[in-house]
Write a protein that holds these residues in place. Sequence first.
Motif, PDB file in Angstrom:
ATOM      1  N   ASP A  17      39.080  62.972  41.883  1.00 37.10           N
ATOM      2  CA  ASP A  17      38.133  62.383  40.924  1.00 37.10           C
ATOM      3  C   ASP A  17      37.968  63.231  39.667  1.00 37.10           C
ATOM      4  O   ASP A  17      37.624  62.715  38.603  1.00 37.10           O
ATOM      5  CB  ASP A  17      36.776  62.132  41.582  1.00 37.10           C
ATOM      6  CG  ASP A  17      36.809  60.949  42.541  1.00 37.10           C
ATOM      7  OD1 ASP A  17      37.787  60.166  42.501  1.00 37.10           O
ATOM      8  OD2 ASP A  17      35.854  60.811  43.331  1.00 37.10           O
ATOM      9  N   TRP A  47      44.589  62.267  55.554  1.00 41.91           N
ATOM     10  CA  TRP A  47      44.522  61.035  54.750  1.00 41.91           C
ATOM     11  C   TRP A  47      44.790  59.830  55.643  1.00 41.91           C
ATOM     12  O   TRP A  47      44.041  58.853  55.627  1.00 41.91           O
ATOM     13  CB  TRP A  47      45.547  61.139  53.622  1.00 41.91           C
ATOM     14  CG  TRP A  47      45.806  59.899  52.841  1.00 41.91           C
ATOM     15  CD1 TRP A  47      44.971  59.310  51.929  1.00 41.91           C
ATOM     16  CD2 TRP A  47      46.992  59.103  52.860  1.00 41.91           C
ATOM     17  NE1 TRP A  47      45.572  58.199  51.396  1.00 41.91           N
ATOM     18  CE2 TRP A  47      46.817  58.055  51.951  1.00 41.91           C
ATOM     19  CE3 TRP A  47      48.190  59.187  53.559  1.00 41.91           C
ATOM     20  CZ2 TRP A  47      47.791  57.093  51.718  1.00 41.91           C
ATOM     21  CZ3 TRP A  47      49.160  58.239  53.328  1.00 41.91           C
ATOM     22  CH2 TRP A  47      48.945  57.207  52.414  1.00 41.91           C
ATOM     23  N   LYS A  80      43.340  55.825  52.308  1.00 43.14           N
ATOM     24  CA  LYS A  80      42.725  55.207  51.137  1.00 43.14           C
ATOM     25  C   LYS A  80      43.652  55.291  49.920  1.00 43.14           C
ATOM     26  O   LYS A  80      44.192  56.342  49.595  1.00 43.14           O
ATOM     27  CB  LYS A  80      41.400  55.911  50.827  1.00 43.14           C
ATOM     28  CG  LYS A  80      40.642  55.305  49.675  1.00 43.14           C
ATOM     29  CD  LYS A  80      39.292  55.996  49.486  1.00 43.14           C
ATOM     30  CE  LYS A  80      38.494  55.345  48.389  1.00 43.14           C
ATOM     31  NZ  LYS A  80      37.173  55.996  48.255  1.00 43.14           N
ATOM     32  N   TYR A 128      37.529  63.865  52.873  1.00 43.03           N
ATOM     33  CA  TYR A 128      38.280  62.619  52.784  1.00 43.03           C
ATOM     34  C   TYR A 128      39.314  62.737  51.675  1.00 43.03           C
ATOM     35  O   TYR A 128      39.047  63.296  50.618  1.00 43.03           O
ATOM     36  CB  TYR A 128      37.335  61.441  52.530  1.00 43.03           C
ATOM     37  CG  TYR A 128      36.454  61.168  53.718  1.00 43.03           C
ATOM     38  CD1 TYR A 128      36.937  60.455  54.809  1.00 43.03           C
ATOM     39  CD2 TYR A 128      35.154  61.653  53.771  1.00 43.03           C
ATOM     40  CE1 TYR A 128      36.151  60.228  55.921  1.00 43.03           C
ATOM     41  CE2 TYR A 128      34.355  61.428  54.882  1.00 43.03           C
ATOM     42  CZ  TYR A 128      34.856  60.712  55.957  1.00 43.03           C
ATOM     43  OH  TYR A 128      34.075  60.496  57.057  1.00 43.03           O
ATOM     44  N   TYR A 129      40.462  62.203  51.953  1.00 47.14           N
ATOM     45  CA  TYR A 129      41.578  62.250  51.014  1.00 47.14           C
ATOM     46  C   TYR A 129      41.883  60.854  50.521  1.00 47.14           C
ATOM     47  O   TYR A 129      41.617  59.873  51.206  1.00 47.14           O
ATOM     48  CB  TYR A 129      42.806  62.841  51.716  1.00 47.14           C
ATOM     49  CG  TYR A 129      42.621  64.302  52.088  1.00 47.14           C
ATOM     50  CD1 TYR A 129      43.094  65.299  51.264  1.00 47.14           C
ATOM     51  CD2 TYR A 129      41.946  64.669  53.247  1.00 47.14           C
ATOM     52  CE1 TYR A 129      42.912  66.639  51.580  1.00 47.14           C
ATOM     53  CE2 TYR A 129      41.757  65.994  53.577  1.00 47.14           C
ATOM     54  CZ  TYR A 129      42.243  66.978  52.741  1.00 47.14           C
ATOM     55  OH  TYR A 129      42.053  68.287  53.063  1.00 47.14           O
ATOM     56  N   LYS A 130      42.439  60.799  49.323  1.00 48.37           N
ATOM     57  CA  LYS A 130      42.874  59.504  48.813  1.00 48.37           C
ATOM     58  C   LYS A 130      44.116  59.677  47.966  1.00 48.37           C
ATOM     59  O   LYS A 130      44.397  60.756  47.439  1.00 48.37           O
ATOM     60  CB  LYS A 130      41.765  58.809  48.027  1.00 48.37           C
ATOM     61  CG  LYS A 130      41.382  59.440  46.696  1.00 48.37           C
ATOM     62  CD  LYS A 130      40.276  58.611  46.034  1.00 48.37           C
ATOM     63  CE  LYS A 130      39.757  59.249  44.784  1.00 48.37           C
ATOM     64  NZ  LYS A 130      38.691  58.448  44.174  1.00 48.37           N
ATOM     65  N   GLU A 139      41.946  65.755  48.137  1.00 44.73           N
ATOM     66  CA  GLU A 139      40.559  65.497  48.495  1.00 44.73           C
ATOM     67  C   GLU A 139      39.935  64.637  47.404  1.00 44.73           C
ATOM     68  O   GLU A 139      40.191  64.841  46.213  1.00 44.73           O
ATOM     69  CB  GLU A 139      39.776  66.798  48.610  1.00 44.73           C
ATOM     70  CG  GLU A 139      40.102  67.599  49.836  1.00 44.73           C
ATOM     71  CD  GLU A 139      39.230  68.830  49.949  1.00 44.73           C
ATOM     72  OE1 GLU A 139      37.996  68.709  49.777  1.00 44.73           O
ATOM     73  OE2 GLU A 139      39.786  69.903  50.198  1.00 44.73           O
ATOM     74  N   GLU A 140      39.104  63.689  47.805  1.00 45.60           N
ATOM     75  CA  GLU A 140      38.509  62.755  46.850  1.00 45.60           C
ATOM     76  C   GLU A 140      37.859  63.452  45.675  1.00 45.60           C
ATOM     77  O   GLU A 140      38.062  63.052  44.521  1.00 45.60           O
ATOM     78  CB  GLU A 140      37.491  61.846  47.548  1.00 45.60           C
ATOM     79  CG  GLU A 140      38.144  60.786  48.394  1.00 45.60           C
ATOM     80  CD  GLU A 140      37.192  59.678  48.790  1.00 45.60           C
ATOM     81  OE1 GLU A 140      36.621  59.040  47.894  1.00 45.60           O
ATOM     82  OE2 GLU A 140      37.040  59.468  50.003  1.00 45.60           O
ATOM     83  N   GLU A 141      37.073  64.495  45.945  1.00 46.63           N
ATOM     84  CA  GLU A 141      36.362  65.188  44.867  1.00 46.63           C
ATOM     85  C   GLU A 141      37.332  65.783  43.856  1.00 46.63           C
ATOM     86  O   GLU A 141      37.081  65.747  42.654  1.00 46.63           O
ATOM     87  CB  GLU A 141      35.467  66.289  45.434  1.00 46.63           C
ATOM     88  CG  GLU A 141      34.272  65.768  46.193  1.00 46.63           C
ATOM     89  CD  GLU A 141      33.421  66.882  46.782  1.00 46.63           C
ATOM     90  OE1 GLU A 141      33.594  68.053  46.384  1.00 46.63           O
ATOM     91  OE2 GLU A 141      32.571  66.575  47.637  1.00 46.63           O
TER      92      GLU A 141
END
Length: 190
Positions: A180, A119, A125, A73-75, A175-177
């Motif tokens: 973050d 995304w 997101k 998942y991308y944000k 990527e979310e990770e």
Amino acid sequence: MDPCSQTATAEVPTRTGANPEYLQQLKDLDIPEEEAKKALILTGNVSAEEAAIFYFDSLENQNAEDEEEDERYYKMVFVVNMELSMGVGKIAAQVGHAAVGLYQLMQEEAKHREKVCRWDEHGAKKVVLQGSTTAHLMELQALALSLGLPSYMVQDAGRTQIAAGSQTVLSIMGEEEEVDKVTGRLKLLN
């Protein structure tokens, strides 16, 4: 010769080509010809059964890889420079500039286009966070760049509330990770 008829003597398999009899059997299983040839060659033309097993295992592995890719998942994250004391409308406009700027940047670079598509497919997101100072935004951007994450820093034109050249919002996408790792400890803008 009728390609569907089977003869008692199969042609001798070669390392460079596919056994025609086995190839026809694979085609009868609706395996595309090029994929069937490849499977036969890679399995040493042992049998149509071996090649079919190889082909279907390869499909299964490809589907597992595709599912793994789909699970990424991308944000897009926006870090607002809180030392500037911008009003709500000004922040909204600056976040808009950051979104458009980063989106355009990513569309220009082929290596990022797939990320934009993923995304978008997963809901596009977006998260708005608080950054403490201009120096803080610049540190975050440097970290994002070191991780290979695309980023875009908005510099204000100075027509309304703040001085020209002020760095108002940093946008980062990935990527979310990974994102973050850069912004995971920041507070949400409220």
